[in-house]
Design a protein around this motif. Structure first.
Motif, short mmCIF file in Angstrom:
data_model
loop_
_atom_site.label_atom_id
_atom_site.label_comp_id
_atom_site.label_asym_id
_atom_site.label_seq_id
_atom_site.Cartn_x
_atom_site.Cartn_y
_atom_site.Cartn_z
N ILE A 104 40.72 59.63 17.34
CA ILE A 104 41.86 58.73 17.49
C ILE A 104 43.04 59.57 17.96
O ILE A 104 43.44 60.52 17.29
CB ILE A 104 42.22 58.03 16.16
CG1 ILE A 104 41.02 57.27 15.60
CG2 ILE A 104 43.41 57.10 16.35
CD1 ILE A 104 41.27 56.72 14.20
N LEU A 105 43.59 59.21 19.12
CA LEU A 105 44.72 59.95 19.67
C LEU A 105 45.99 59.15 19.48
O LEU A 105 46.06 57.98 19.85
CB LEU A 105 44.50 60.23 21.16
CG LEU A 105 43.18 60.92 21.55
CD1 LEU A 105 43.17 61.23 23.05
CD2 LEU A 105 42.95 62.19 20.74
N VAL A 106 47.00 59.79 18.90
CA VAL A 106 48.27 59.11 18.63
C VAL A 106 49.43 59.95 19.12
O VAL A 106 49.34 61.18 19.22
CB VAL A 106 48.47 58.82 17.11
CG1 VAL A 106 47.33 57.99 16.56
CG2 VAL A 106 48.62 60.13 16.32
N GLU A 129 44.18 62.95 15.97
CA GLU A 129 44.74 64.04 16.76
C GLU A 129 46.06 63.60 17.39
O GLU A 129 46.17 62.48 17.90
CB GLU A 129 43.77 64.48 17.84
CG GLU A 129 42.42 64.94 17.27
CD GLU A 129 41.43 65.30 18.36
OE1 GLU A 129 41.87 65.89 19.38
OE2 GLU A 129 40.23 65.00 18.20
N VAL A 130 47.04 64.47 17.36
CA VAL A 130 48.38 64.16 17.87
C VAL A 130 48.52 64.68 19.29
O VAL A 130 48.26 65.86 19.57
CB VAL A 130 49.47 64.78 16.97
CG1 VAL A 130 50.85 64.44 17.51
CG2 VAL A 130 49.32 64.28 15.53
N VAL A 141 51.85 62.75 29.20
CA VAL A 141 50.70 62.12 29.87
C VAL A 141 49.69 63.17 30.34
O VAL A 141 48.48 62.99 30.14
CB VAL A 141 51.18 61.22 31.02
CG1 VAL A 141 50.00 60.65 31.79
CG2 VAL A 141 52.06 60.09 30.47
N PRO A 142 50.12 64.29 30.95
CA PRO A 142 49.13 65.32 31.32
C PRO A 142 48.38 65.87 30.11
O PRO A 142 47.17 66.13 30.19
CB PRO A 142 49.99 66.40 31.99
CG PRO A 142 51.18 65.67 32.51
CD PRO A 142 51.46 64.61 31.49
N MET A 147 42.99 65.71 26.91
CA MET A 147 42.32 65.50 25.62
C MET A 147 41.21 64.45 25.70
O MET A 147 40.40 64.33 24.77
CB MET A 147 43.34 65.04 24.57
CG MET A 147 44.43 66.04 24.28
SD MET A 147 45.74 65.36 23.21
CE MET A 147 44.89 65.31 21.63
N LEU A 148 41.15 63.69 26.76
CA LEU A 148 40.23 62.56 26.83
C LEU A 148 38.80 63.01 27.07
O LEU A 148 38.52 63.86 27.91
CB LEU A 148 40.67 61.60 27.92
CG LEU A 148 41.98 60.85 27.65
CD1 LEU A 148 42.46 60.12 28.89
CD2 LEU A 148 41.81 59.88 26.49
N ASP A 149 37.91 62.41 26.29
CA ASP A 149 36.47 62.60 26.49
C ASP A 149 35.75 61.38 25.93
O ASP A 149 36.39 60.42 25.49
CB ASP A 149 35.96 63.90 25.87
CG ASP A 149 36.12 63.96 24.34
OD1 ASP A 149 36.20 62.89 23.69
OD2 ASP A 149 36.17 65.08 23.80
#
Length: 398
Positions: A104-106, A129-130, A141-142, A147-149
């Motif tokens: 979970i990305l916040v 994850e922050v 944004v970068p 972090m995306l997978d």
């Protein structure tokens, strides 16, 4: 927004004659029209019977259609809830079961109530994850893209954080979420009614906001948007004969966002919300945004000249919301709020629990918060500034 229109808006808002209100991010001042709509519905219920009166009113559908126009979506994508936190929780808890290794990305500014809802997912093995911030304190944004997978199950963003003027890049984050097919929740609690909110441009799957803030609706109301193509992936835990009606063989979930509602709803509150949404549409969100930007810019510049006052805002200068966070030397934030209230000046104050990740990262125990609305005047700003200057000098306010 011209002077004559602004004067009419204030005259139609009883609270403007009694208090200098800068706590619109907590709850704004309702208009007399909103109060009248609620009272009229209450009278109908008293005279006809509450259940009977519900069959002769169109307030819920009027509110639903107005909310849909505000968000650039269909009425079928709108549900009502009792609060923004309740709306967010309903959607989050309807997601598929969490598994060990899910991510979970916040943003660092995520609302404390949303983080609290995530606790069961963390207990099930999900990782919170922050996303790092950019040089202005906004979600980077970068950094998010890096972090995306395939293990990311949710991106959650508080668009306008409660503890300052930051405006996060919600649409840019939505673009990434669509590219990666990751569910994207937006907390628009402070944005809706202050900024244009087009869910098509934002690219979100879920968006929520309370009615009591910049929408100027009654407490106990909130909007929940669920993207129609995303709805089928959500299985609400709370169900009744409205959200999951009997189909002759069993109970099946509705095919619209009302699968998150129950049959028990306050028609009185929805009458007030519908009127508030109608008034906002008539004023125009662009006019509101421009006035808030003008007034809050004026106030920020003047606040920076007060000795001992430190603005705790984040965000790009010249592109900040109407929420202004600050600390005043010698004053605890909640005590400052109480002192100003004695002078008929309402502001807010937030502790760590509201935005715990950001407050802890910046070493802040609390902040005082001014929330500017299109209802405010330059005269009210000058009155607030004089009070803050006198408190900074150790003298009486007002």
């Amino acid at each position: 927004m011209g002077p004559a229109q602004h004067t009419r808006l204030r005259q139609a808002t009883p609270g403007c004659a009694r208090v200098c209100h800068f706590n619109h991010a907590g709850a704004s001042l309702p208009s007399q029209g909103t109060l009248d709509a609620m009272y009229q519905q209450l009278q109908h219920e008293a005279q006809q019977g509450p259940m009977e009166a519900a069959t002769t009113t169109d307030w819920p559908e009027r509110a639903r259609c107005l909310a849909a126009r505000l968000l650039n979506t269909s009425a079928e994508a709108i549900a009502f809830a009792s609060s923004g936190s309740a709306a967010w929780s309903l959607a989050f808890n309807a997601l598929p079961r969490w598994r060990s290794g899910d991510r979970i990305l916040v943003g660092r500014h995520e609302w404390g109530g949303n983080l609290a809802c995530m606790a069961p997912a963390i207990a099930a093995g999900a990782q919170l994850e922050v996303i790092p911030c950019d040089s202005h304190g906004a979600v980077s944004v970068p950094a998010l893209e890096s972090m995306l997978d395939a293990r990311v199950r949710l991106i959650a963003l508080t668009w306008l954080p409660a503890n300052g003027g930051l405006i996060n890049p919600a649409a840019a984050i939505g673009h990434l979420a669509r590219q990666w097919h990751v569910p994207y929740f937006i907390d628009a609690g402070q944005a809706l009614g202050q900024l244009p909110c087009d869910v098509q441009a934002l690219g979100c799957d879920v968006l929520k906001a309370a009615g009591r803030k910049y929408l100027r609706g009654p407490r106990g109301t909130a909007l929940l948007y669920v993207r129609p193509g995303f709805l089928e992936r959500l299985q609400p835990q709370q169900r009744d004969v409205l959200s999951a009606p009997w189909n002759g063989q069993g109970f099946s979930l509705r095919g619209d966002a009302r699968r998150f509602e129950t049959s028990e709803v306050s028609q009185v509150l929805l009458a007030g919300l519908a009127n508030a949404l109608q008034e906002l549409e008539e004023i125009g969100i662009q006019a509101i945004e421009q006035r808030i930007a003008s007034l809050s810019g004026l106030l920020r510049t003047a606040m920076d000249r007060i000795p001992g006052l430190q603005r705790q805002d984040l965000g790009t200068p010249g592109r900040q919301s109407g929420l202004i966070a600050f600390t005043l030397k010698g004053w605890e934030s909640f005590a400052l709020k109480t002192r100003l209230a004695r002078q008929g000046i309402n502001i807010g104050a937030n502790g760590v629990a509201y935005t715990p990740l950001d407050m802890q990262a910046r070493g802040l125990a609390s902040i005082a918060r001014i929330a500017v609305s299109h209802l405010n005047t330059e005269g009210e700003i000058q009155r607030l500034l004089r009070a803050l200057e006198e408190l900074a000098q150790g003298g009486p306010a007002g």
